[in-house]
Motif scaffolding. Structure first.
Motif, PDB file in Angstrom:
ATOM      1  N   GLY A   1      -5.443  10.397  -1.457  1.00 45.61           N
ATOM      2  CA  GLY A   1      -5.507  11.759  -0.962  1.00 45.61           C
ATOM      3  C   GLY A   1      -4.134  12.214  -0.484  1.00 45.61           C
TER       4      GLY A   1
ATOM      5  N   PHE B   1      -4.461   8.259   5.052  1.00 48.31           N
ATOM      6  CA  PHE B   1      -4.726   8.541   3.648  1.00 48.31           C
ATOM      7  C   PHE B   1      -6.043   7.885   3.234  1.00 48.31           C
ATOM      8  CE2 PHE B   1      -0.725  10.374   2.415  1.00 48.31           C
ATOM      9  CZ  PHE B   1       0.208   9.806   3.264  1.00 48.31           C
TER      10      PHE B   1
ATOM     11  N   LEU C   1       1.143   6.418  -8.202  1.00 48.60           N
ATOM     12  CA  LEU C   1       1.563   5.233  -8.936  1.00 48.60           C
ATOM     13  C   LEU C   1       2.585   5.574 -10.017  1.00 48.60           C
ATOM     14  CD1 LEU C   1       1.032   2.160  -9.371  1.00 48.60           C
ATOM     15  CD2 LEU C   1      -0.551   2.861 -11.179  1.00 48.60           C
TER      16      LEU C   1
ATOM     17  N   TYR D   1       5.221   2.934  -6.212  1.00 52.99           N
ATOM     18  CA  TYR D   1       4.667   4.262  -5.956  1.00 52.99           C
ATOM     19  C   TYR D   1       5.783   5.223  -5.567  1.00 52.99           C
ATOM     20  CZ  TYR D   1      -0.160   2.441  -5.527  1.00 52.99           C
ATOM     21  OH  TYR D   1      -1.397   1.880  -5.749  1.00 52.99           O
TER      22      TYR D   1
ATOM     23  N   PHE E   1       1.811  -2.776   1.477  1.00 52.02           N
ATOM     24  CA  PHE E   1       2.951  -1.920   1.174  1.00 52.02           C
ATOM     25  C   PHE E   1       4.204  -2.374   1.916  1.00 52.02           C
ATOM     26  CE2 PHE E   1       1.464   1.726  -1.263  1.00 52.02           C
ATOM     27  CZ  PHE E   1       0.090   1.614  -1.148  1.00 52.02           C
ATOM     28  N   GLY E   2       5.336  -2.187   1.273  1.00 51.48           N
ATOM     29  CA  GLY E   2       6.610  -2.337   1.943  1.00 51.48           C
ATOM     30  C   GLY E   2       6.949  -1.068   2.705  1.00 51.48           C
ATOM     31  N   PRO E   3       8.077  -1.062   3.423  1.00 54.50           N
ATOM     32  CA  PRO E   3       8.446   0.100   4.236  1.00 54.50           C
ATOM     33  C   PRO E   3       8.965   1.273   3.418  1.00 54.50           C
ATOM     34  CG  PRO E   3      10.144  -1.562   4.357  1.00 54.50           C
ATOM     35  CD  PRO E   3       9.025  -2.165   3.563  1.00 54.50           C
TER      36      PRO E   3
ATOM     37  N   GLN F   1       2.701  14.079   1.053  1.00 53.55           N
ATOM     38  CA  GLN F   1       1.771  13.734  -0.022  1.00 53.55           C
ATOM     39  C   GLN F   1       1.391  12.252   0.049  1.00 53.55           C
ATOM     40  OE1 GLN F   1       0.537  16.016  -2.309  1.00 53.55           O
ATOM     41  NE2 GLN F   1       1.599  17.515  -1.023  1.00 53.55           N
ATOM     42  N   GLY F   2       0.346  11.917  -0.681  1.00 55.58           N
ATOM     43  CA  GLY F   2      -0.029  10.524  -0.782  1.00 55.58           C
ATOM     44  C   GLY F   2       0.779   9.821  -1.858  1.00 55.58           C
ATOM     45  N   PRO F   3       0.788   8.496  -1.834  1.00 57.33           N
ATOM     46  CA  PRO F   3       1.507   7.745  -2.873  1.00 57.33           C
ATOM     47  C   PRO F   3       0.939   8.009  -4.260  1.00 57.33           C
ATOM     48  CG  PRO F   3       0.932   6.338  -1.011  1.00 57.33           C
ATOM     49  CD  PRO F   3       0.187   7.614  -0.829  1.00 57.33           C
TER      50      PRO F   3
ATOM     51  N   LEU G   1       7.842   3.507  -2.738  1.00 56.66           N
ATOM     52  CA  LEU G   1       7.102   2.434  -2.090  1.00 56.66           C
ATOM     53  C   LEU G   1       6.794   1.330  -3.092  1.00 56.66           C
ATOM     54  CD1 LEU G   1       4.496   4.615  -0.179  1.00 56.66           C
ATOM     55  CD2 LEU G   1       6.242   3.210   0.913  1.00 56.66           C
TER      56      LEU G   1
ATOM     57  N   GLN H   1       6.273   8.607  -3.207  1.00 54.98           N
ATOM     58  CA  GLN H   1       5.625   9.389  -2.160  1.00 54.98           C
ATOM     59  C   GLN H   1       6.510  10.566  -1.787  1.00 54.98           C
ATOM     60  OE1 GLN H   1       4.713   7.483   1.655  1.00 54.98           O
ATOM     61  NE2 GLN H   1       2.977   8.857   1.935  1.00 54.98           N
TER      62      GLN H   1
ATOM     63  N   ARG I   1       2.596  -0.456 -12.623  1.00 56.62           N
ATOM     64  CA  ARG I   1       1.925  -1.632 -12.063  1.00 56.62           C
ATOM     65  C   ARG I   1       2.203  -2.834 -12.943  1.00 56.62           C
ATOM     66  NH1 ARG I   1      -3.419  -3.870 -12.739  1.00 56.62           N
ATOM     67  NH2 ARG I   1      -3.925  -2.164 -14.175  1.00 56.62           N
TER      68      ARG I   1
ATOM     69  N   GLN J   1       2.581   6.767 -15.794  1.00 55.83           N
ATOM     70  CA  GLN J   1       3.128   7.804 -14.927  1.00 55.83           C
ATOM     71  C   GLN J   1       4.631   7.661 -14.706  1.00 55.83           C
ATOM     72  OE1 GLN J   1       1.047  10.297 -14.030  1.00 55.83           O
ATOM     73  NE2 GLN J   1      -0.404   9.156 -15.288  1.00 55.83           N
TER      74      GLN J   1
END
Lengths: 113, 113
Positions: free
Chosen positions: B104, B89, A45, A35, A104-106, A41-43, A91, A37, A48, A59
Motif C-alpha cells: 500500500g 504499510f 519491486l 525495491y 529489509f535493510g535501511p 509511497q510504498g516499496p 531498499l 521507494q 527478485r 519491473q
C-alpha cells in the motif's frame, strides 16, 4: 544476527552519472529483493533473486538499470546513466526460500541533481 | 488488480487512543497479508501478518481484522503510544507471481502525548 546491510546509505550524484548500490543479505537467505521507494509511497519491486538467478525482473527498467548477484550472496544494483526521476530510496530485502517474512535493510537514499 | 489501496494517508491519535488503518484489495490470488512499520531512515519491519483463512490475529497491542468477502483488512493499534509514531504499510502476496509482494501507499501515524 546481523541484519541486511546496504551501502552507501546516502548518495548524491549529477544526472547522467552512474551509481551503484550494494546489499549483503542475512546469512542463509536465498531470496533477495531490490525495491524502489519514492517519497510517500510504498516499496515497489524492481527485481527478485532466488540464489543467483533473477526470477522476476519485469519491473526493472533495463535500459538504464542492471543488477547482479554473483555467488548467490551479495548483490549490486546499478543505474547508468542516472536521471532526475531516479531520486528515491533503494531498499534491499532478503528472506528464506519460500519464507513469508522479508527483512529489509535501511536503504540507500539517492539524490540526482 | 495488483493494487493494495490503503487509507488514511495520515492519522493523528491521542496517546492511549486506538489507531485504525484500512486496506483493500481486488486480487483473489493474494494469500498472505503483512503489515510493516517504518521509522524515518529505516527499512520497513514486519509488525504482524495474517492469512485469509482467519478473521483476526492479535499480537500485543496490534490486531489485524480480515474480511475475506469484502477483500478488506485493517490494522488496529490499541492504547497507542508516542513510540508508535511511524509510517505503516499494508502488503499482500500474490501466490501466482512467485510470491511477489504488493505494498500500500502507507499511513503516517502521529501519536500525540
Amino acid at each position: 544476527e546481523a541484519g541486511v546491510v546496504q551501502s552507501p546509505r546516502y548518495k548524491i550524484i549529477e544526472k547522467k552519472q552512474p551509481v551503484a548500490f550494494w546489499c549483503n543479505p542475512i546469512s542463509g537467505h536465498n531470496t533477495l529483493y531490490w525495491y524502489l521507494q519514492n517519497l510517500g509511497q510504498g516499496p515497489e519491486l524492481l527485481i527478485r533473486y532466488e540464489n543467483e538467478e533473477a526470477v522476476d525482473d519485469s519491473q526493472l527498467p533495463k535500459d538504464r538499470f542492471s543488477a547482479e548477484r554473483l555467488k548467490g550472496v551479495d548483490s549490486t544494483l546499478k543505474i547508468q546513466p542516472a536521471e532526475l526521476g531516479d531520486s528515491a530510496v533503494y531498499l534491499c530485502a532478503s528472506s528464506l526460500a519460500g519464507g513469508n517474512e522479508q527483512f529489509f535493510g535501511p536503504g540507500t537514499r539517492l539524490t540526482v541533481l | 488488480q495488483q493494487q493494495v489501496k490503503q487509507s488514511p494517508q495520515s492519522l493523528i491519535v491521542q496517546k492511549g487512543g486506538i489507531s485504525i488503518i484500512n486496506c483493500a484489495y481486488e486480487n483473489t490470488a493474494f494469500d498472505y497479508f503483512p503489515w510493516y512499520q517504518q521509522f524515518p531512515g529505516k527499512g520497513p519491519a514486519l509488525l504482524i501478518a495474517i492469512r485469509p483463512d482467519v478473521s483476526e490475529k492479535k499480537e500485543g497491542r496490534f490486531t489485524i481484522s480480515f474480511n475475506k468477502s469484502a477483500k478488506q483488512f485493517s490494522l488496529h493499534i490499541m492504547d497507542s503510544q508516542p513510540g508508535d509514531s511511524a509510517t505503516y504499510f499494508c502488503a499482500a502476496r500474490n501466490r501466482n507471481t512467485g510470491n511477489q509482494f504488493y505494498f500500500g501507499t502507507g499511513t503516517s501515524l502521529t501519536v500525540i502525548p
